[in-house]
Motif scaffolding. Structure first.
Motif, mmCIF file in Angstrom:
data_model
loop_
_atom_site.group_PDB
_atom_site.id
_atom_site.type_symbol
_atom_site.label_atom_id
_atom_site.label_comp_id
_atom_site.label_asym_id
_atom_site.label_seq_id
_atom_site.Cartn_x
_atom_site.Cartn_y
_atom_site.Cartn_z
ATOM 1 N N PRO A 238 75.059 27.518 35.216
ATOM 2 C CA PRO A 238 73.606 27.319 35.117
ATOM 3 C C PRO A 238 72.855 28.643 35.245
ATOM 4 O O PRO A 238 73.310 29.556 35.948
ATOM 5 C CB PRO A 238 73.297 26.381 36.286
ATOM 6 C CG PRO A 238 74.400 26.616 37.266
ATOM 7 C CD PRO A 238 75.616 26.920 36.446
ATOM 8 N N ARG A 239 71.727 28.743 34.535
ATOM 9 C CA ARG A 239 70.917 29.958 34.596
ATOM 10 C C ARG A 239 70.274 30.137 35.965
ATOM 11 O O ARG A 239 70.240 31.218 36.528
ATOM 12 C CB ARG A 239 69.818 29.912 33.530
ATOM 13 C CG ARG A 239 70.298 29.897 32.098
ATOM 14 C CD ARG A 239 69.124 29.856 31.128
ATOM 15 N NE ARG A 239 68.196 28.772 31.460
ATOM 16 C CZ ARG A 239 68.352 27.518 31.072
ATOM 17 N NH1 ARG A 239 69.413 27.183 30.354
ATOM 18 N NH2 ARG A 239 67.477 26.586 31.397
ATOM 19 N N ASP A 240 69.730 29.033 36.482
ATOM 20 C CA ASP A 240 68.999 29.083 37.745
ATOM 21 C C ASP A 240 68.753 27.657 38.202
ATOM 22 O O ASP A 240 69.288 26.689 37.624
ATOM 23 C CB ASP A 240 67.655 29.829 37.571
ATOM 24 C CG ASP A 240 66.843 29.303 36.387
ATOM 25 O OD1 ASP A 240 66.810 28.069 36.184
ATOM 26 O OD2 ASP A 240 66.247 30.111 35.660
ATOM 27 N N LEU A 241 67.937 27.526 39.212
ATOM 28 C CA LEU A 241 67.606 26.214 39.776
ATOM 29 C C LEU A 241 67.044 25.275 38.729
ATOM 30 O O LEU A 241 67.264 24.063 38.776
ATOM 31 C CB LEU A 241 66.586 26.426 40.914
ATOM 32 C CG LEU A 241 66.100 25.200 41.687
ATOM 33 C CD1 LEU A 241 67.195 24.704 42.607
ATOM 34 C CD2 LEU A 241 64.851 25.542 42.501
ATOM 35 N N CYS B 190 57.562 20.594 25.865
ATOM 36 C CA CYS B 190 56.577 21.677 25.852
ATOM 37 C C CYS B 190 57.141 23.024 25.422
ATOM 38 O O CYS B 190 56.413 23.842 24.849
ATOM 39 C CB CYS B 190 55.946 21.814 27.242
ATOM 40 S SG CYS B 190 54.957 20.385 27.724
ATOM 41 N N LEU B 191 58.407 23.281 25.713
ATOM 42 C CA LEU B 191 58.942 24.627 25.523
ATOM 43 C C LEU B 191 59.989 24.665 24.419
ATOM 44 O O LEU B 191 60.769 23.727 24.250
ATOM 45 C CB LEU B 191 59.566 25.139 26.826
ATOM 46 C CG LEU B 191 58.642 25.176 28.045
ATOM 47 C CD1 LEU B 191 59.413 25.635 29.275
ATOM 48 C CD2 LEU B 191 57.453 26.096 27.799
ATOM 49 N N THR B 192 59.986 25.768 23.685
ATOM 50 C CA THR B 192 61.021 25.980 22.682
ATOM 51 C C THR B 192 62.188 26.773 23.259
ATOM 52 O O THR B 192 63.276 26.781 22.695
ATOM 53 C CB THR B 192 60.438 26.757 21.485
ATOM 54 O OG1 THR B 192 59.805 27.955 21.970
ATOM 55 C CG2 THR B 192 59.405 25.918 20.750
ATOM 56 N N GLU B 193 61.968 27.445 24.360
ATOM 57 C CA GLU B 193 62.996 28.223 25.047
ATOM 58 C C GLU B 193 63.229 27.611 26.424
ATOM 59 O O GLU B 193 62.397 26.863 26.927
ATOM 60 C CB GLU B 193 62.559 29.688 25.193
ATOM 61 C CG GLU B 193 62.278 30.394 23.873
ATOM 62 C CD GLU B 193 63.530 30.596 23.047
ATOM 63 O OE1 GLU B 193 64.624 30.654 23.664
ATOM 64 O OE2 GLU B 193 63.424 30.680 21.806
ATOM 65 N N PRO B 194 64.357 27.938 27.060
ATOM 66 C CA PRO B 194 64.571 27.438 28.426
ATOM 67 C C PRO B 194 63.442 27.860 29.353
ATOM 68 O O PRO B 194 62.847 28.927 29.186
ATOM 69 C CB PRO B 194 65.898 28.106 28.838
ATOM 70 C CG PRO B 194 66.593 28.407 27.543
ATOM 71 C CD PRO B 194 65.514 28.720 26.568
ATOM 72 N N LEU B 195 63.143 27.003 30.307
ATOM 73 C CA LEU B 195 62.046 27.284 31.230
ATOM 74 C C LEU B 195 62.333 28.537 32.045
ATOM 75 O O LEU B 195 63.417 28.679 32.633
ATOM 76 C CB LEU B 195 61.834 26.084 32.159
ATOM 77 C CG LEU B 195 60.644 26.179 33.125
ATOM 78 C CD1 LEU B 195 59.995 24.814 33.307
ATOM 79 C CD2 LEU B 195 61.082 26.712 34.494
ATOM 80 N N ASP B 196 61.387 29.451 32.055
ATOM 81 C CA ASP B 196 61.470 30.670 32.868
ATOM 82 C C ASP B 196 60.604 30.459 34.098
ATOM 83 O O ASP B 196 59.364 30.399 33.983
ATOM 84 C CB ASP B 196 60.973 31.877 32.075
ATOM 85 C CG ASP B 196 61.039 33.178 32.877
ATOM 86 O OD1 ASP B 196 61.394 33.121 34.069
ATOM 87 O OD2 ASP B 196 60.728 34.236 32.296
#
Length: 975
Positions: A850-853, A925-931
């Motif tokens: 996983p990238r993050d939480l 809402c997002l086209t990219e993973p949530l930052d």
């Protein structure tokens, strides 16, 4: 000083700031005069009183001193009392520059600069001495400017005649019949120029005028003449400049040539002209070139400028010419130091605007209110009863006083400034130039004047609520930036206020289809403050404004939308939230604005897009469509619109995440079924049919569990059955069954996922079929059954727990469904299933960490863990309740108490609902993973609202705790 040859006698005593400096400057002047103009030196020696007065002038105005020192001869006419006659002569000389022997561009430039310097100098001395009042000063400045422009234009026309670019009917009267129209705008048009004023010009031409040999080349010829005219007037040489020249009041200056054909200009004004341009045209008058043609043009334009009837929307837009009118009452003292005499509170612009708005409103019915000069129109307004005689008298008095202050500011250094100096000493200088004894006596008069103007201005507009947005100045007229507007935009949260002001001006120029009508622009003008406030509240003001601009650029029409947004605050907020919080949706509406049309239906948010609703809409949308390609294009349009509308309902909180998943899945079912039918029919035209052939599509993954998101891929397996005696299809180009269904599957994939002008329906994934990418794309149902019962891995059976038939032959779908249920229900080694699932999860964590939480799907204790728990529970027979269940959330809630205690089961179901909410909204809402470092403010607010979290810290803490709890339960239940 008299104007008939008498001696100069200043009526206003001037006091220098520094007497010793004044005396020194006088000595320097006398020395220069003795060397260059002995007569002037002698005249100064005979008149010590005049010399002393001039010394004060030179101490107060370095610009006037430098002019006199360089050209002492400019003093002669003033000293001998013939200044007025000399000014007439200078104007005539400017008019005649084109007719000098061997006239050239260089000679014209030099002569006009020398004439301007002398004329400006004499006007200044007459003004400071009190010989000429402010009205006479502005008239003289304007007359010379008109003469200079006219002389330069005549030279350019004669030069074009010499080069055979034009054929003038009479070169001795070059402007007549030339077709070149030069309109003086603003203060030049109104004979109200200030001392260091720019001049505003608009240049038009008649392509079929007698002087034009080739109408097709006229645009290039007159554009070149205009470009040279600007160079002659404003280029700085060793002799200075004549006038800074501004052409930005022409129609749509960002995209039009410097000289515009008359017909094109009329079409623009009548179709796209704005009310501020109507206001600008009040003062327009021909100042050079073919004046008869210029007057014809203005006559044609009269109905546009002077409307007989003005609706309330137009009046509101007239007011918006200076949107915030600063109707200040009791808001503190008006400053003196640094105050802008033209644009500041109580300044010249307020008096001019006071007059022009009334002219625009009433001038259509009362021709006497169509004058070009401010003060005469004040008295006309009073005569007609539009304002009181007292207000007219007071404002006229105030206007001329403020014009004198403006002139004094500019006489100091010949700078186009309208602001008093920032320091006491600087203001003291201005006070002395105006004949006041001290800074304080001037300041008292100045503040009283501003207060009086402000009072009348506020009284005029206090009943116009449309003017005030409550957020500050918002002026988007003309071509330049209003400093107060930039400050307002900054205070709203815009980081690039200049860029945003330019964008809004683009709307006002009507460059987009949606704002080409006057009514649309007026509606948008009224809406703009609310829009900007809403953009600022998003935390991403600049990006949201740019997104709205892109949306606006694609709209085919705007009046209905602007009216609806103005009257429906919730819809306005929803649009802004979409643009700021949902880049995916914003991208859809900017690329395909037509999808937003459905939002104009007031019943939209009250309708639930269930299967029956969507089926009805699809049937209506596809009715009458015949060709295969048109079917697929229409299907793409329908799908994009309905996905968008489901997403908007989710974003607005009308439906929750569970319902959104069901609706996205219902839509996919219907679209896939329609596409399958269309492709099958088209395929059969060439290849025929296989005897007793049947096809079924098995939906896997989130499609199978009815949990699709706005950005989900589609997992499918195409299964088929046919008469086993059939060797090939019966079409003109028959195919063997295996080849037939493989080609049919490829056609279906292309129909669903090939990019076209209308976009892509769905990304299709076939990797869950038997043997994955190594196996055939279409699978016989009996082969599928054999594989699943004898060869499939545990993970494939886990995937099958979410499978369901979504399209195809009804009998084959029923057979397939029964087979899937039977396979899932087959007895298994519980330990092996748990071990395989645990091993698979471990591998997945290693291969896709996983990238993050916020990586809700892959995080330890995330969505994958919950899906595995539900799937294992179903495979090992630990599910309760009747009926087939493919939904993960429902499967978790039906886990048996032996498999998962009641409290654990409830926690798992609650965790899935929580994750599903976050996943649906972020994928929407997002086209990219949530930052997590750059979450749009609007999205975070929606996430907080949907999860009932008080703030972001609480939400993140809950997310972390939920992941830890799910991971703990996964270890306990799976191992």
């Amino acid at each position: 000083m008299s104007g008939d040859g008498g001696e100069a006698r200043p009526r206003v005593e001037l006091k220098p700031l520094d007497r010793s400096n004044a005396d020194r400057l006088l000595r320097e002047l006398v020395e220069a005069a003795e060397a260059k103009e002995a007569v002037v030196a002698a005249m100064l020696g005979k008149r010590p009183d005049l010399a002393r007065w001039l010394a004060a002038v030179f101490d107060l105005s370095p610009h006037l001193f430098n002019t006199a020192r360089k050209q002492p001869a400019v003093l002669r006419a003033w000293l001998d009392g013939t200044a007025d006659a000399r000014l007439d002569q200078l104007e005539n000389l400017a008019l005649q520059v084109a007719f000098q022997p061997d006239a050239s561009e260089a000679s014209v430039m030099r002569e006009l600069r020398q004439l301007k310097a002398e004329s400006q100098f004499l006007v200044a001395l007459r003004d400071l001495s009190g010989e000429a009042d402010a009205e006479e000063t502005v008239r003289r400045l304007s007359l010379f400017a008109e003469a200079a422009v006219s002389g330069a234009v005549d030279f350019l026309l004669r030069d074009a005649h010499r080069q055979n670019k034009l054929k003038l009917p009479d070169p001795d009267k070059p402007s007549e019949g030339s077709g070149l129209i030069v309109l003086g705008m603003g203060k030049l048009g109104g004979h109200e120029l200030n001392f260091s004023s720019d001049i505003d010009l608009i240049v038009f031409f008649e392509p079929h005028a007698p002087a034009v040999p080739d109408p097709y080349e006229a645009a290039d010829v007159f554009a070149r003449i205009t470009r040279r005219l600007v160079r002659i007037l404003q280029d700085r040489t060793e002799h200075g400049y004549v006038f800074r020249t501004d052409l930005r009041l022409r129609p749509d200056p960002g995209s039009t040539p410097l000289a515009i054909p008359v017909e094109a200009a009329l079409i623009y004004y009548e179709g796209r002209g704005q009310n501020w341009e109507r206001a600008a045209m009040i003062k327009a008058r021909p100042v050079a070139g073919d004046r008869a043609a210029g007057q014809r043009f203005l006559n044609e334009l009269r109905p546009y400028v002077w409307r007989k009837h003005l609706d309330y929307a137009a009046i509101a837009d007239v007011h918006s010419i200076k949107r915030q009118i600063h109707a200040h009452r009791g808001l503190g003292a008006i400053a003196v130091e640094g105050h802008n005499v033209k644009l500041g509170r109580g300044g010249i612009r307020e008096i001019e605007f006071f007059v022009q708005t009334q002219q625009l409103i009433a001038g259509g019915r009362f021709p006497e209110l169509r004058g070009k000069q401010t003060v005469p129109m004040l008295h006309e307004l009073a005569a007609r009863g539009w304002i009181t005689p007292g207000a007219a008298e007071a404002l006229a008095h105030d206007y001329w006083f403020l014009r004198r202050v403006e002139h004094a500011i500019q006489m100091v250094a010949d700078e186009q400034s309208h602001s008093l100096p920032e320091d006491d000493a600087g203001v003291e200088r201005i006070a002395h130039m105006l004949g006041f004894g001290s800074r304080d006596t001037f300041a008292e008069r100045f503040q009283r004047t501003l207060g009086e103007v402000e009072h009348h201005y506020a009284e005029l507009f206090e009943t116009a609520p449309e003017l005030s947005s409550g957020i500050g100045n918002l002026v988007f007229t003309g071509e330049g930036d209003d400093p107060d507007t930039l400050q307002t935009l900054s205070s709203l949260g815009f980081k690039r206020p200049g860029d945003i002001a330019r964008i809004v001006r683009t709307w006002h120029f009507g460059r987009y289809k949606a704002v080409q009508s006057a009514e649309a622009r007026e509606r948008l003008t009224e809406l703009t403050p609310a829009l900007l406030r809403a953009f600022g509240a998003t935390g991403r003001a600049d990006e949201t404004a740019v997104a709205f601009d892109a949306f606006l650029a694609g709209l085919p029409a705007g009046i209905q939308l602007f009216s609806l947004l103005q009257s429906n605050q919730s819809l306005l907020q929803l649009l802004v939230t979409t643009l700021s919080a949902a880049p995916r949706l914003a991208g859809i509406i900017t690329r395909r604005p037509h999808v937003f049309d459905a939002m104009l239906d007031p019943a939209l948010l009250n309708e639930l897009p269930d299967r029956a609703y969507l089926a009805e809409r699809l049937d209506a949308f596809m009715s009458g469509v015949r060709s295969h390609e048109e079917k697929l294009d229409r299907l793409r349009i329908f799908t994009a619109e309905q996905k968008f509308l489901i997403g908007m309902r989710l974003l607005a909180g009308v439906i929750d995440a569970r319902r959104a998943g069901e609706h996205f899945s219902d839509l996919a079912d219907l679209v896939i079924a329609f596409a399958l039918d269309a492709v099958t029919d088209e395929f059969a035209l060439r290849h025929g049919c296989v005897a007793r052939g049947r096809v079924a599509l098995l939906g896997m993954g989130k499609l199978g569990s009815r949990e699709l998101t706005a950005g989900s891929d589609i997992d499918l397996i195409l299964l088929y059955d046919h008469d086993h005696e059939a060797l090939e299809s019966d079409g003109a180009k028959g195919l063997a069954p295996a080849h037939y269904y493989a080609r049919l599957t490829q056609r279906l994939i292309a129909a669903l996922s090939a990019p076209t002008a209308e976009g892509v329906l769905y990304e299709i994934d076939l990797r869950l079929r038997p043997s994955g990418n190594k196996g055939p794309v279409a699978v016989p149902i009996d082969a599928f059954s054999r594989y699943q019962r004898s060869e499939a891995w545990t993970w494939e059976h886990m995937a099958l727990t979410r499978a369901r038939p979504v399209a195809g032959d009804a009998s084959l779908c029923a057979q397939l469904d029964a087979e899937v249920v039977a396979i899932v229900a087959s007895p298994r080694d519980t330990k092996k299933v748990r071990k395989d699932a645990a091993e698979m999860r471990r591998i997945l964590l290693e291969e896709k960490p996983p990238r993050d939480l916020w990586d809700i799907k892959l995080a330890a204790g995330g969505l994958v863990d919950l899906e595995f728990i539900a799937q294992v529970g179903k495979l090992v027979g630990e599910a309760t309740g009747e009926g087939r269940v493919s939904s993960t959330g429902l499967a978790l809630s039906r886990l048996s108490p032996e498999f998962a205690p009641v409290d654990v089961r409830e926690q798992l179901a609650e965790a899935f609902a929580f994750y599903n909410t976050l996943s649906q909204l972020t994928r929407l809402c997002l086209t990219e993973p949530l930052d997590p470092k750059d979450v749009p403010v609007g999205l975070m607010e929606r996430l907080l609202g949907a999860t009932h979290s008080p703030d972001r810290n609480h939400l993140e803490a809950r997310l972390k705790e939920t992941q830890q709890a799910v991971a703990r339960h996964f270890r306990a239940l799976i191992g």
